[in-house]
Design an enzyme around this catalytic site. Structure first.
Site, PDB file in Angstrom:
ATOM      1  N   GLN A 242      43.250  30.624   8.375  1.00 41.73           N
ATOM      2  CA  GLN A 242      42.602  29.669   7.494  1.00 41.73           C
ATOM      3  C   GLN A 242      41.869  28.602   8.308  1.00 41.73           C
ATOM      4  O   GLN A 242      42.010  28.519   9.522  1.00 41.73           O
ATOM      5  CB  GLN A 242      43.656  28.992   6.608  1.00 41.73           C
ATOM      6  CG  GLN A 242      44.756  28.302   7.408  1.00 41.73           C
ATOM      7  CD  GLN A 242      46.082  28.308   6.690  1.00 41.73           C
ATOM      8  OE1 GLN A 242      46.155  28.330   5.476  1.00 41.73           O
ATOM      9  NE2 GLN A 242      47.163  28.295   7.448  1.00 41.73           N
ATOM     10  N   GLU A 323      56.867  29.427   9.052  1.00 44.81           N
ATOM     11  CA  GLU A 323      55.451  29.092   8.932  1.00 44.81           C
ATOM     12  C   GLU A 323      54.663  30.150   9.690  1.00 44.81           C
ATOM     13  O   GLU A 323      54.741  30.248  10.906  1.00 44.81           O
ATOM     14  CB  GLU A 323      55.167  27.698   9.501  1.00 44.81           C
ATOM     15  CG  GLU A 323      53.691  27.342   9.604  1.00 44.81           C
ATOM     16  CD  GLU A 323      52.934  27.530   8.295  1.00 44.81           C
ATOM     17  OE1 GLU A 323      51.989  28.359   8.276  1.00 44.81           O
ATOM     18  OE2 GLU A 323      53.287  26.873   7.297  1.00 44.81           O
ATOM     19  N   ASP A 353      56.070  36.060   8.574  1.00 43.92           N
ATOM     20  CA  ASP A 353      55.954  36.085   7.113  1.00 43.92           C
ATOM     21  C   ASP A 353      57.320  35.776   6.486  1.00 43.92           C
ATOM     22  O   ASP A 353      58.356  36.221   6.984  1.00 43.92           O
ATOM     23  CB  ASP A 353      55.463  37.461   6.672  1.00 43.92           C
ATOM     24  CG  ASP A 353      55.445  37.616   5.168  1.00 43.92           C
ATOM     25  OD1 ASP A 353      54.505  37.120   4.532  1.00 43.92           O
ATOM     26  OD2 ASP A 353      56.402  38.220   4.629  1.00 43.92           O
ATOM     27  N   GLY A 354      57.308  35.022   5.400  1.00 44.20           N
ATOM     28  CA  GLY A 354      58.551  34.604   4.772  1.00 44.20           C
ATOM     29  C   GLY A 354      59.418  35.751   4.299  1.00 44.20           C
ATOM     30  O   GLY A 354      60.639  35.747   4.472  1.00 44.20           O
ATOM     31  N   ASP A 371      57.425  27.087  -0.447  1.00 40.04           N
ATOM     32  CA  ASP A 371      56.264  26.202  -0.534  1.00 40.04           C
ATOM     33  C   ASP A 371      55.074  26.857   0.159  1.00 40.04           C
ATOM     34  O   ASP A 371      54.494  26.303   1.084  1.00 40.04           O
ATOM     35  CB  ASP A 371      56.598  24.847   0.128  1.00 40.04           C
ATOM     36  CG  ASP A 371      55.498  23.817  -0.077  1.00 40.04           C
ATOM     37  OD1 ASP A 371      54.753  23.934  -1.063  1.00 40.04           O
ATOM     38  OD2 ASP A 371      55.385  22.894   0.758  1.00 40.04           O
TER      39      ASP A 371
END
EC number: 2.5.1.16
Length: 554
Positions: A242, A323, A353-354, A371
């Protein structure tokens, strides 16, 4: 024997042109996604619009190039390369202006990115489409089939190189303007190679001028867009995931990811919850039977690490943070007061990755906070019932799960909230939801689920808040007042791994105003924000009547 063999595989000038056109066309496609994401989001409609427009432009170029291929020459291909490079310079120099103007066109939100894609990336892709039929005409291969197959193979190999290099090398290492400059100079260099050794005066001079224009475009854009009305940009970078910006405005520092606010810090009062929803992260602690028994907490999504740091300060618990973007963690360490995770005793950071983390860990958590959602970019694999069941398995028997969901509390824009609530109910005995704004706009809705039967009523939550407010460091009275009734989920789907419904559920929120309530003090709550329609992509901060502010993002 070796020399003829080598000569037979040495690429010709048309071969090189096809390969470079493949590299740049796919590279520009990847670059388009990063260029448009801050303005229009990175959801399926933006990605689909880019693919649709660029494939159409490429096809039109193939068609027109095929009609004119009979008179093709290396010099004509050189001019095509230079024209494409010149337009890339326009994109580098004026993309902010063009994005701003095209974003104001009166189009439905799902189609809003199409004019920007057409104007910015349609022309260079169209011009590159001419190269393959020209090269096939100039090919020394015997027969149409062999020449076409040769050109297709070289172009595809170039596209593979362009896609891989842009994704894994250029975007992590360079700015968008830097990548555009690189592609432009690559085209100029190819244009020159196509006309050596003669180097006619006009194309040679044009190559020099285009190269200088590219460097000038990358060096600076229009002065109008040097001013960021959000505040002073203290840091910005393109990460593999991003666009990341850190912006100071007055006494507040905000982290923006792809143009959306994600974390904020009061530089004068670092302990203040700037965004109201971060206070609500303490709701699972309010619902836990004994705060002292909470030993292990997991945050999926770090952002500026305001939530994890708050938990590490307030509770005698070890906080794990997943994160996926290491650059976000680095920015939090540099600009948001995060202690070096390698030296911290309280916060452990995992760059993955979560869902993968939960699948691989054998740790049991007392609280898990999710979140990782954005308004128009929701990782669907973190929304499904299979994921919720995995979360439940990784929680203690009396564990609490907290999901920061971005949606409207009711109406058409509440489809995602209702589906997410029903999905959570499939995996947990009890679920509760809390709005963060008195408005009905898209906002942060906090869903808290318990791994055991609880059935908390308002009176019990208020009693717990009175007893624990000092220990938790926050007063959750306003959160309790904002508790929502259980939504009607009769027509809401249960989200599953084998059905990608999230994008369609987010569709009603496209173009809608997103309200992020901002507290004026640590004990304040959310207030009702102005609900008049906003222009797409406009960001407005409105003072309320109750000592708080609501940031409204269109």
């Amino acid at each position: 024997m070796a020399v003829p063999a080598f000569a037979s595989v040495r690429p010709s000038k048309p071969d090189l042109a096809v390969f470079i056109s493949g590299v740049t066309s796919m590279g520009l496609e990847m670059l388009a996604m990063r260029t448009l994401a801050p303005e229009f989001g990175n959801h399926i409609y933006t990605v689909g619009g880019i693919l649709t427009v660029l494939l159409a432009a490429l096809s039109l170029g193939y068609w027109q190039g095929g009609k004119r291929a009979a008179v093709a020459t290396n010099r004509q291909m050189s001019w095509l390369m230079l024209a494409t490079a010149a337009y890339v310079g326009v994109v580098v120099f004026a993309s902010d202006i063009l994005l701003t103007y095209t974003s104001t066109l009166a189009l439905p939100a799902r189609y809003a990115s199409l004019p920007a894609v057409i104007v910015l990336f349609g022309p260079p892709t169209y011009l590159l489409g001419f190269i393959s039929p020209y090269a096939a005409e100039l090919s020394k291969k015997e027969g149409t089939g062999e020449a076409s197959g040769h050109v297709y193979a070289l172009g595809t190999i170039g596209s593979i190189v362009g896609s891989g290099a842009t994704t894994f090398v250029f975007i992590p290492a360079l700015s968008i303007d830097g990548i555009g400059l690189l592609f432009g100079l690559m085209l100029v260099g190819t244009a020159l190679i196509l006309i050596v050794p003669e180097l006619p005066r006009r194309p040679t001079a044009a190559s020099v001028l285009v190269a200088l224009a590219l460097v000038g475009a990358a060096a600076g854009g229009p002065a109008l867009f040097d001013i960021d009305h959000r505040g002073e940009v203290v840091y910005e970078t393109q990460t593999p995931y991003q666009q990341l910006e850190v912006i100071d405005n007055g006494g507040e520092r905000t982290m923006y990811l792809d143009g959306a606010q994600h974390s904020a810090l009061d530089l004068d009062q670092p302990d203040r919850h700037v965004f109201t929803y971060t206070k609500y992260f303490h709701l699972p602690m309010l619902m836990s039977d004994d705060i002292e028994d909470v030993d292990r907490v997991l945050f999926i999504g770090g952002g500026g690490y305001t939530g994890p740091q708050d938990f590490a300060d307030q509770y005698n618990a070890t906080v794990d943070v997943v994160e996926i973007d290491p650059s976000v963690t680095d920015a939090a360490e540099e600009y948001f007061g995060l202690e070096d995770p390698e030296q911290s005793d309280d916060i452990n950071v995992h760059a993955t990755d979560g869902r993968q983390f939960l699948q691989r860990t054998d740790e049991t958590y007392d609280v898990i906070v999710l979140d990782a959602y954005k308004k128009e970019q929701v990782p669907f694999h973190l929304t499904t019932v299979e994921f919720m069941e995995l979360v439940s398995d990784r929680l203690a028997d009396d564990g609490r799960f907290h999901a920061n969901v971005i949606s409207a509390p009711n109406g058409p824009a509440a489809e995602f909230y209702r589906a997410q609530y029903r999905t959570v109910q499939e995996a947990f005995p009890d679920a509760y939801s809390f709005r963060t704004s008195d408005s009905n706009n898209v906002q942060n809705i906090e869903i808290v689920a318990t791994n055991d039967d609880t059935a908390f009523d308002e009176a019990e939550l208020e009693a717990r808040n009175d007893a624990r407010a000092e220990t938790m460091g926050v007063d959750l009275g306003s959160a309790i007042d904002n508790r929502l009734d259980e939504p009607n989920t009769d027509d809401a789907p249960v989200l599953r791994d084998d059905r990608g419904e999230v994008d369609s559920l987010l569709d009603p929120m496209l173009g809608q105003r997103y309200v992020i309530e901002e507290s004026a003090d640590d004990g304040g709550g959310g207030t009702e924000a102005d609900t008049e329609p906003a222009e797409p992509s406009a960001a407005i901060t409105a003072d309320s009547n109750h000592g708080a502010r609501a940031t409204l993002v269109g």
